[in-house]
Scaffold this motif. Structure first.
Motif, PDB file in Angstrom:
ATOM      1  N   PRO A 513       0.831  -1.214   0.000  1.00 46.21           N
ATOM      2  CA  PRO A 513       0.000   0.000   0.000  1.00 46.21           C
ATOM      3  C   PRO A 513       0.860   1.255   0.000  1.00 46.21           C
ATOM      4  O   PRO A 513       1.992   1.260   0.487  1.00 46.21           O
ATOM      5  N   ASN A 514       0.296   2.305  -0.559  1.00 42.60           N
ATOM      6  CA  ASN A 514       0.984   3.599  -0.623  1.00 42.60           C
ATOM      7  C   ASN A 514       2.385   3.479  -1.219  1.00 42.60           C
ATOM      8  O   ASN A 514       3.359   3.997  -0.674  1.00 42.60           O
ATOM      9  N   ASN A 515       2.468   2.774  -2.325  1.00 43.11           N
ATOM     10  CA  ASN A 515       3.752   2.590  -3.025  1.00 43.11           C
ATOM     11  C   ASN A 515       4.043   3.859  -3.821  1.00 43.11           C
ATOM     12  O   ASN A 515       3.517   4.050  -4.917  1.00 43.11           O
ATOM     13  N   LYS A 516       4.884   4.724  -3.270  1.00 37.55           N
ATOM     14  CA  LYS A 516       5.122   6.048  -3.845  1.00 37.55           C
ATOM     15  C   LYS A 516       6.284   6.015  -4.832  1.00 37.55           C
ATOM     16  O   LYS A 516       7.378   5.564  -4.508  1.00 37.55           O
ATOM     17  N   ILE A 517       6.035   6.511  -6.039  1.00 32.11           N
ATOM     18  CA  ILE A 517       7.051   6.624  -7.076  1.00 32.11           C
ATOM     19  C   ILE A 517       7.350   8.114  -7.260  1.00 32.11           C
ATOM     20  O   ILE A 517       6.507   8.874  -7.734  1.00 32.11           O
ATOM     21  N   LYS A 518       8.545   8.511  -6.851  1.00 32.06           N
ATOM     22  CA  LYS A 518       8.926   9.917  -6.979  1.00 32.06           C
ATOM     23  C   LYS A 518       9.378  10.209  -8.398  1.00 32.06           C
ATOM     24  O   LYS A 518      10.198   9.481  -8.963  1.00 32.06           O
ATOM     25  N   LEU A 519       8.835  11.257  -8.981  1.00 36.16           N
ATOM     26  CA  LEU A 519       9.200  11.636 -10.342  1.00 36.16           C
ATOM     27  C   LEU A 519      10.520  12.399 -10.341  1.00 36.16           C
ATOM     28  O   LEU A 519      10.739  13.287  -9.507  1.00 36.16           O
ATOM     29  N   ASP A 520      11.387  12.055 -11.261  1.00 37.28           N
ATOM     30  CA  ASP A 520      12.670  12.746 -11.365  1.00 37.28           C
ATOM     31  C   ASP A 520      12.496  14.148 -11.941  1.00 37.28           C
ATOM     32  O   ASP A 520      13.233  15.060 -11.593  1.00 37.28           O
ATOM     33  N   ARG A 521      11.523  14.281 -12.842  1.00 38.69           N
ATOM     34  CA  ARG A 521      11.248  15.581 -13.467  1.00 38.69           C
ATOM     35  C   ARG A 521       9.764  15.898 -13.288  1.00 38.69           C
ATOM     36  O   ARG A 521       8.940  15.491 -14.112  1.00 38.69           O
ATOM     37  N   PRO A 522       9.414  16.577 -12.228  1.00 36.56           N
ATOM     38  CA  PRO A 522       7.998  16.872 -11.983  1.00 36.56           C
ATOM     39  C   PRO A 522       7.340  17.574 -13.170  1.00 36.56           C
ATOM     40  O   PRO A 522       7.946  18.438 -13.813  1.00 36.56           O
ATOM     41  N   PHE A 523       6.101  17.178 -13.445  1.00 40.23           N
ATOM     42  CA  PHE A 523       5.381  17.706 -14.595  1.00 40.23           C
ATOM     43  C   PHE A 523       4.426  18.813 -14.160  1.00 40.23           C
ATOM     44  O   PHE A 523       3.695  18.652 -13.174  1.00 40.23           O
ATOM     45  N   PRO A 524       4.358  19.925 -14.895  1.00 37.93           N
ATOM     46  CA  PRO A 524       3.365  20.954 -14.570  1.00 37.93           C
ATOM     47  C   PRO A 524       1.943  20.427 -14.766  1.00 37.93           C
ATOM     48  O   PRO A 524       1.658  19.737 -15.755  1.00 37.93           O
ATOM     49  N   VAL A 525       1.088  20.744 -13.818  1.00 37.03           N
ATOM     50  CA  VAL A 525      -0.335  20.412 -13.915  1.00 37.03           C
ATOM     51  C   VAL A 525      -1.114  21.718 -13.816  1.00 37.03           C
ATOM     52  O   VAL A 525      -0.962  22.464 -12.845  1.00 37.03           O
ATOM     53  N   HIS A 526      -1.924  21.993 -14.810  1.00 32.93           N
ATOM     54  CA  HIS A 526      -2.737  23.213 -14.824  1.00 32.93           C
ATOM     55  C   HIS A 526      -4.202  22.803 -14.770  1.00 32.93           C
ATOM     56  O   HIS A 526      -4.732  22.227 -15.727  1.00 32.93           O
ATOM     57  N   THR A 527      -4.835  23.073 -13.642  1.00 32.99           N
ATOM     58  CA  THR A 527      -6.268  22.837 -13.499  1.00 32.99           C
ATOM     59  C   THR A 527      -6.940  24.183 -13.742  1.00 32.99           C
ATOM     60  O   THR A 527      -6.836  25.095 -12.915  1.00 32.99           O
ATOM     61  N   VAL A 528      -7.589  24.309 -14.895  1.00 30.26           N
ATOM     62  CA  VAL A 528      -8.020  25.614 -15.395  1.00 30.26           C
ATOM     63  C   VAL A 528      -9.539  25.641 -15.562  1.00 30.26           C
ATOM     64  O   VAL A 528     -10.218  24.616 -15.486  1.00 30.26           O
ATOM     65  N   TYR A 529     -10.040  26.845 -15.813  1.00 33.64           N
ATOM     66  CA  TYR A 529     -11.483  27.044 -15.944  1.00 33.64           C
ATOM     67  C   TYR A 529     -11.739  27.949 -17.145  1.00 33.64           C
ATOM     68  O   TYR A 529     -11.785  29.175 -17.022  1.00 33.64           O
ATOM     69  N   PHE A 530     -11.881  27.327 -18.318  1.00 26.20           N
ATOM     70  CA  PHE A 530     -12.144  28.086 -19.539  1.00 26.20           C
ATOM     71  C   PHE A 530     -13.467  27.628 -20.141  1.00 26.20           C
ATOM     72  O   PHE A 530     -13.614  26.468 -20.553  1.00 26.20           O
ATOM     73  N   THR A 531     -14.421  28.542 -20.152  1.00 26.57           N
ATOM     74  CA  THR A 531     -15.738  28.251 -20.711  1.00 26.57           C
ATOM     75  C   THR A 531     -15.851  28.673 -22.161  1.00 26.57           C
ATOM     76  O   THR A 531     -16.837  28.361 -22.817  1.00 26.57           O
ATOM     77  N   MET A 532     -14.884  29.411 -22.662  1.00 26.26           N
ATOM     78  CA  MET A 532     -14.825  29.820 -24.072  1.00 26.26           C
ATOM     79  C   MET A 532     -13.481  29.335 -24.605  1.00 26.26           C
ATOM     80  O   MET A 532     -12.427  29.851 -24.212  1.00 26.26           O
ATOM     81  N   VAL A 533     -13.524  28.360 -25.520  1.00 24.85           N
ATOM     82  CA  VAL A 533     -12.312  27.688 -25.974  1.00 24.85           C
ATOM     83  C   VAL A 533     -12.237  27.751 -27.490  1.00 24.85           C
ATOM     84  O   VAL A 533     -13.197  27.357 -28.178  1.00 24.85           O
ATOM     85  N   PRO A 534     -11.128  28.226 -28.069  1.00 22.85           N
ATOM     86  CA  PRO A 534     -10.996  28.223 -29.529  1.00 22.85           C
ATOM     87  C   PRO A 534     -10.949  26.801 -30.069  1.00 22.85           C
ATOM     88  O   PRO A 534     -10.186  25.957 -29.585  1.00 22.85           O
ATOM     89  N   GLY A 535     -11.794  26.506 -31.064  1.00 20.13           N
ATOM     90  CA  GLY A 535     -11.804  25.194 -31.691  1.00 20.13           C
ATOM     91  C   GLY A 535     -10.764  25.090 -32.785  1.00 20.13           C
ATOM     92  O   GLY A 535     -10.032  26.054 -33.089  1.00 20.13           O
ATOM     93  N   ASP A 536     -10.689  23.923 -33.406  1.00 17.71           N
ATOM     94  CA  ASP A 536      -9.703  23.707 -34.469  1.00 17.71           C
ATOM     95  C   ASP A 536      -9.934  24.630 -35.654  1.00 17.71           C
ATOM     96  O   ASP A 536      -8.990  24.968 -36.378  1.00 17.71           O
ATOM     97  N   ASP A 537     -11.190  25.033 -35.881  1.00 15.65           N
ATOM     98  CA  ASP A 537     -11.495  25.928 -37.005  1.00 15.65           C
ATOM     99  C   ASP A 537     -11.522  27.393 -36.582  1.00 15.65           C
ATOM    100  O   ASP A 537     -12.047  28.235 -37.300  1.00 15.65           O
TER     101      ASP A 537
END
Length: 596
Positions: A513-537
């Motif tokens: 249990p709780n087998n922790k794997i430490k990342l060598d290069r931490p990755f950015p995590v962006h938890t964002v709130y965008f209700t207007m998003v540009p589409g592919d077109d």
């Protein structure tokens, strides 16, 4: 997305570097961008003007500091340092008035509305021709102060998001007047230097373009195209070939196979019926009659003011993000209820997520993922401790933890018995209560940790059926991932070079249990709130404002006091409810658990 970080030490470093002589013809050339001309060419060759201007400018700065607030006073001190390093040489004026850089910058500030800013926020001093040196110094300082304020607003400083909701964060990006002015003198084009202060993301620019176009259309509504006006006439029935069908097909943007564009088919009939229904017009399906023609001939409705305001709110939230998102990062857009892995601007993985309910929202913030945990234990959050477990423990039901496969861990990590606590006197929020790993654990088999003040993270779930829903607001704040195994494989392959089989073995090892794997290069995590998003077109896709953050930002930009907006903040309400339910005791060092 490269980031230019303006920090105080960077500004001072540039100040020192730039003291070496640099020829004017070299300062703007490519390859010499690291060098900055601080001792720019004087406004006039005469030393008498330079010394009088420097003295007048220093006097003006000192006088202005007397009535300034704390932030403005700090900027004035930095401006004094900046001009002192230049021996008072002006940036914006000559002895005759504004120079070219100043005129370009002033014109750009006048167009601040095209960037979602308020031009009235930047006080531009008046400067008559051949003004005395004291007026020149006052104008020089005034434009520099307006420029620093423009940078502050461009980087999202006009709103403190946490003052609106405790579930809204902004990445700190302090504005230093010295660094702002170094950026100005490094660019011969004053307007370009101001534009560079805005978020550098393509999505922000697409939202900005949509905002400018929508604002123009609201002010000057589009008129119907004369070539698209349908003449009144006989009813056109389903299956009929008629030239008017081409016009209707173009208006409703319903394609057809080559050679069949003039045929009134079922697909066009459905689109016409939907179009009329949206406009509250009752009409027979499969008919193009005069009632339908009259509606189709109406001018297109102007955009809604609400959509314009929401575009502005979304632009403002882009200003709260780090200027460098990371070449490889995780992007959780809450209104979409989707997570993405982005590498060099390309989405390489996308999956459904479950997010917090409206009264237990997933916070908006950026952090770095540092660990992946297999077979995790669940730290019970304060709300469940206070509202669910505490009443039972106070009533003497000490087996409630055992029934739920939970345990108490002390600060040393040693397991403690619930009978040793006086539950009417201790603050349960300070006590670490954890549910062991297993089939009943709400975290499932893996969680992804990015330490943050909100105690939330991404994780698996033991109820994956909920991912089938289109409205996936079920959690207490954390982000549940539909395919956490694939996410773990992709992240560990990049960080450690592990293959899929290695990760699957770790997931299958339920004995650790709780087998922790430490990342060598931490990755950015962006938890964002965008209700207007540009589409592919390049069109803008709209999502529901399920948490009300659009409304909060719109109110703040409209001048509603933050304290009034915060009064309806569910995060603050939740804290008050927990405080009222907890025993009235002095809190110790926090041992808050995690949200699920």
């Amino acid at each position: 997305m490269c980031r230019v970080l303006f920090r105080a030490f960077a500004g001072l470093a540039l100040l020192v570097m730039s003291m070496a002589p640099v020829r004017a013809d070299e300062a703007g050339s490519e390859g010499d961008s690291a060098q900055v001309v601080l001792k720019a060419e004087p406004a006039d060759p005469g030393p008498d003007f330079r010394s009088r201007f420097a003295a007048a400018l220093d006097t003006q700065i000192q006088r202005t500091k007397g009535g300034a607030d704390e932030r403005d006073a700090a900027w004035l001190a930095q401006l004094r340092s900046f001009y002192g390093s230049r021996e008072g040489a002006p940036v914006w004026v000559t002895s005759k008035g504004w120079n070219g850089r100043a005129k370009a910058a002033i014109a750009e500030m006048a167009n601040a509305a095209d960037w979602g800013l308020d031009p009235a926020a930047f006080e531009i001093p008046q400067l008559p021709a051949n003004a005395p040196v004291e007026e020149l110094a006052s104008a020089e300082l005034g434009l520099s102060r307006a420029t620093v304020k423009y940078a502050f607003h461009a980087r999202g400083g006009r709103i403190d998001p946490s003052s609106l909701s405790l579930w809204l964060d902004r990445t700190e990006d302090p504005v230093y007047a010295t660094a702002v002015m170094i950026g100005i003198i490094s660019n011969a084009d004053g307007a370009a230097a101001l534009r560079a202060m805005h978020p550098p993301y393509p999505e922000f620019e697409l939202l900005r373009e949509a905002y400018v176009a929508m604002r123009e259309e609201i002010q000057h509504p589009k008129q119907p195209d004369p070539a698209g006006i349908l003449a009144m006439g006989p009813s056109i029935k389903l299956g009929t070939w008629h030239p008017d069908v081409l016009v209707v097909r173009h208006k409703l943007q319903v394609p057809a196979e080559d050679g069949f564009q003039s045929k009134f088919d079922e697909k066009l009939a459905d689109a016409l019926h939907d179009y009329l229904s949206e406009r509250k017009v009752r009409a027979r399906w499969g008919r193009i009659d005069d009632k339908a023609r009259a509606v189709l001939n109406r001018p297109p409705p102007p955009p809604k003011k609400e959509d314009l305001q929401r575009l502005l709110a979304n632009m403002e939230r882009w200003r709260w993000l780090p200027r460098d998102l990371g070449a490889f990062h995780i992007w959780n857009n809450l209104p979409e209820m989707e997570t993405r892995i982005v590498e060099q601007g390309e989405v390489i993985h996308q999956e459904r997520i479950i997010i917090g309910q409206p009264d237990t929202q997933t916070p908006v913030f950026s952090e770095r993922m540092s660990q992946i945990v297999f077979q995790p234990e669940w730290g019970v959050p304060p709300s469940i401790k206070v509202n669910d477990l505490l009443p039972k423990l106070q009533a003497g039901d000490y087996d409630v933890l055992k029934r739920r496969n939970m345990r108490i861990l002390g600060l040393s990590g040693k397991e403690l018995r619930p009978t040793r606590f006086k539950w009417n006197k201790v603050d349960i929020r300070d006590i670490g209560i954890y549910q062991r790993s297993g089939s009943s654990n709400p975290l499932g088999r893996v969680k992804f940790l990015f330490p943050n003040k909100h105690h939330v993270y991404m994780h698996d779930t033991n109820n994956r059926a909920l991912f089938k829903s289109s409205w996936r607001l079920y959690s207490h704040g954390c982000v549940r991932v539909r395919d956490p195994e694939r996410l773990a494989v992709m992240l560990l392959a990049r960080d450690k070079g592990w293959d899929k089989e290695t990760v699957e073995k770790l997931l299958a090892n339920s004995k650790t249990p709780n087998n922790k794997i430490k990342l060598d290069r931490p990755f950015p995590v962006h938890t964002v709130y965008f209700t207007m998003v540009p589409g592919d077109d390049r069109t803008i896709v709209k999502y529901d404002d399920m948490y009300g953050h659009d409304r909060r930002v719109i109110q703040a930009l409209s001048g509603v006091p933050a304290v009034k907006i915060a009064a309806a903040d569910p995060a603050r309400s939740q804290l008050r409810e927990i405080d009222e339910a907890a025993p009235p005791v002095r809190r110790r060092a926090s041992r808050d658990g995690d949200d699920d």
